[in-house]
Design an enzyme around this catalytic site. Structure first.
Site, PDB file in Angstrom:
ATOM      1  N   GLU A 244      -4.975 -10.901   9.312  1.00  0.00           N
ATOM      2  CA  GLU A 244      -6.007 -11.619   8.511  1.00  0.00           C
ATOM      3  C   GLU A 244      -5.605 -12.290   7.297  1.00  0.00           C
ATOM      4  O   GLU A 244      -5.457 -11.043   6.138  1.00  0.00           O
ATOM      5  CB  GLU A 244      -7.155 -11.312   8.546  1.00  0.00           C
ATOM      6  CG  GLU A 244      -8.146 -10.893   9.912  1.00  0.00           C
ATOM      7  CD  GLU A 244      -8.247 -12.447  10.762  1.00  0.00           C
ATOM      8  OE1 GLU A 244      -8.112 -13.122   9.960  1.00  0.00           O
ATOM      9  OE2 GLU A 244      -8.226 -11.962  11.674  1.00  0.00           O
ATOM     10  N   CYS A 278     -10.752 -15.482   1.673  1.00  0.00           N
ATOM     11  CA  CYS A 278      -9.799 -16.179   2.018  1.00  0.00           C
ATOM     12  C   CYS A 278     -10.218 -17.649   2.708  1.00  0.00           C
ATOM     13  O   CYS A 278      -9.301 -19.030   2.388  1.00  0.00           O
ATOM     14  CB  CYS A 278      -9.633 -15.573   3.486  1.00  0.00           C
ATOM     15  SG  CYS A 278     -10.666 -14.952   4.080  1.00  0.00           S
TER      16      CYS A 278
END
Ligand code: NAD
Length: 526
Positions: A244, A278
């Site tokens: 990720e 993110c």
């Protein structure tokens, strides 16, 4: 669970600071490669115990841990704010509440998602065969998270890994070790057997040792550069990895959008957690005809944001998490200035504070050629560019090495969905932004340099199990027609397999029956 106190070979000490005040939160050990080896050995024992537990037993444990979090709600929220700098409002709304929801969801639904499944094997069923899939725990899962959501990201992954029957080792970020240790403490209080979950505080060296330990899975959240190193190192052991990684997420605003709502969404998407998500909005594309009006709305709302330390309940934007991070933001804003963009508000550190405070910053006249539109900034900046047509909006949004999330804003939902499906990102929202990591039922993960594999939802849970296929033949009368020995009749039968059986049609396959019977007779005579 102070796994850290049991470190035998600890390297240096890690000092955790509150980024808003610069004050020390505390010190922990940095686990060495030997400590990692010892933890992995213990984890093997933990796994043998834990994999035998039933889903209801695992669910009861997770629900007990959930109660402990609720009992300590404000203390945990405060700890998250102290170590990461974020407003306590966001510790509650963006970390604790979503992960509590994830916990109840997987406690209640993991058994159903991982139930064994019969497979339709088509014409093979007519031969008396059956196939089913069962899901087995993997063994030891290593979780290496970043510092930006130090509670919800690793805890969510711990819950999913435990519900799937795995043992877990978490190596928290060196910037937020105490939040990591808190996760271990919660499960210890909930009664999780020893060695099923271990928290190993440390830095990148500890993380690298964990990746090199030959465990069954690594769940990594962090930068592209580290993700690449992890993928290389894991490949030596063929350890499977979920990555990720970073994002440069676009927000596309059409002229027919509810501009008031889109502006509100843009400032939350860009400035919550000081832009250190993110899935933060890092590129905003607005249709040229409404650019002026929309930019004015954004600037006006941004100027009203209250920046203060994270412990105050009225703080909108707090400190960034580290000096290192604020330097990247300064550098990107400077390069926007140099390359001809306009800083409309913000654009500097907040001089009212000693700590790592950067003012929420709105930038206009940005273009995709500018460095700040290509590299991940991970700070409270909102650069705005314009587009003229739907096609151009899609092309601009896709003109990036990243592909984590994106959002499209319009009152025309057909257009919204059409554009969403053309954007290359793991999640695309229409009239929503950033928050779907908080919906534990939905998959989370990126395209392109944003990584691979998924966390959350069914697809996230399936990352944490081995899929085993069980195939049974119930007809034990004769050898298979395709077994040895071969003969001209066998070859003729195989031509029939290719022509008729492989068509998937029972009617076509009937044409093969006479040849097949002869072939079986032939095999019986041998
Ligand atoms: P980072 O890559 O510096 O560190 C992440 C973790 O990896 C830390 O725990 C660190 O100690 C560890 N680490 C460092 N070197 C290692 C090595 N060689 N081997 C193993 N582990 C190692 O990232 P960061 O600065 O902590 O986090 C910020 C990044 O995380 C941003 O790029 C952000 O976009 C990304 N992020 C992605 C998601 C997502 O879901 N895609 C979520 C949050 C953050």
């Amino acid at each position: 669970m102070s796994a850290v106190l049991k470190l035998q070979n600890q390297m240096d000490e890690i000092i955790s600071y509150n980024p808003a005040t610069g004050e020390e939160v505390g010190r922990v050990g940095c686990a060495s490669a030997e400590d990692v080896k010892a933890a992995v050995a213990k984890s093997r024992d933990g796994f043998l115990k834990w994999k035998e537990t039933s889903f209801p037993q695992r669910a009861a444990l997770v629900m007990r841990a959930r109660e402990i979090i609720l009992d300590e709600l404000d203390e945990i929220a405060r700890l998250i704010s102290d170590e990461s700098g974020k407003p306590v409002a966001e510790s509650l709304s963006m970390e604790i509440a979503p992960v509590l929801d994830l916990m109840q969801y997987f406690a209640r639904h993991a058994a159903k998602i991982l139930k064994s499944e019969k497979i339709n094997i088509g014409l093979y069923a007519t031969l008396g065969r059956t196939s089913k899939i069962i899901y087995k725990p993997l063994g030891t899962v290593g979780i290496i998270p970043a510092w930006n959501y130090p509670f919800s990201i690793p805890l969510g992954e711990v819950v999913m890994a435990l519900m799937a029957g795995n043992a877990v080792i978490v190596k928290p970020s060196e910037l937020t070790p105490f939040v990591g240790l808190k996760i271990g403490e919660i499960f210890e209080k909930a009664g999780l057997p020893e060695d099923v979950l271990q928290i190993l505080t440390g830095d990148g060296r500890t993380g690298a040792a964990l990746v090199d330990a030959g465990i069954e899975k690594i769940m990594f959240t962090g930068s592209v550069a580290t993700g690449r190193k992890i993928a290389e190192s894991a490949a030596k052991h063929l350890t499977s990895v979920v990555l990720e990684l970073g994002g440069k997420d676009p927000m596309v605003v059409f002229a027919d959008a509810n501009l008031e709502l889109a502006a509100q969404g843009a400032i939350w998407g860009a400035f919550c957690n000081s832009g250190q998500s993110c899935s933060s909005v890092e590129r905003l594309y607005v249709e040229e005809s409404v650019e002026r009006k929309f930019t004015d709305l954004i600037v006006e709302k941004t100027k009203r944001l209250r920046q203060d330390s994270g412990d105050k309940e009225t703080t909108d934007v707090a400190a960034m998490s580290s000096e290192r991070q604020i330097k990247i933001v300064e550098d990107h804003v400077e390069s926007f200035r140099r390359e001809g963009a306009k800083i409309l508000t913000g654009g500097k550190r907040n001089a009212n504070f000693k700590g790592a405070f950067y003012e929420p910053t709105v930038i206009s006249n940005a273009t995709n050629q500018m460095r700040g539109m290509r590299e991940e900034t991970f700070g409270p900046t909102l650069p705005i560019a314009t587009f003229k047509t739907e096609r151009e909006a899609i092309d601009l949004a896709n003109d990036s090495d990243f592909g984590l999330t994106a959002s499209v804003w319009t009152r025309d939902l057909a257009k919204g969905k059409r554009v969403a499906e053309k954007i290359l990102a793991g999640t695309v929202c229409v009239n929503e932004v950033l928050y779907t990591h908080g919906i534990g039922q939905t998959p989370w993960g990126g395209f392109k340099q944003s990584g691979y594999g998924r966390t959350h939802g069914k697809y996230g849970l399936l990352e944490l199990v081995a899929t085993q296929h069980i195939h049974v033949n119930r007809v034990l009368l004769t050898s298979n027609a395709w077994w040895l020995p071969y003969s001209p009749l066998a070859v003729e039968t195989f031509r029939g397999f290719a022509r008729y059986f492989a068509s998937g049609s029972l009617r076509q396959t009937m044409k093969l029956a006479p040849r097949l019977l002869k072939r079986i007779k032939e095999l019986r005579g041998k």
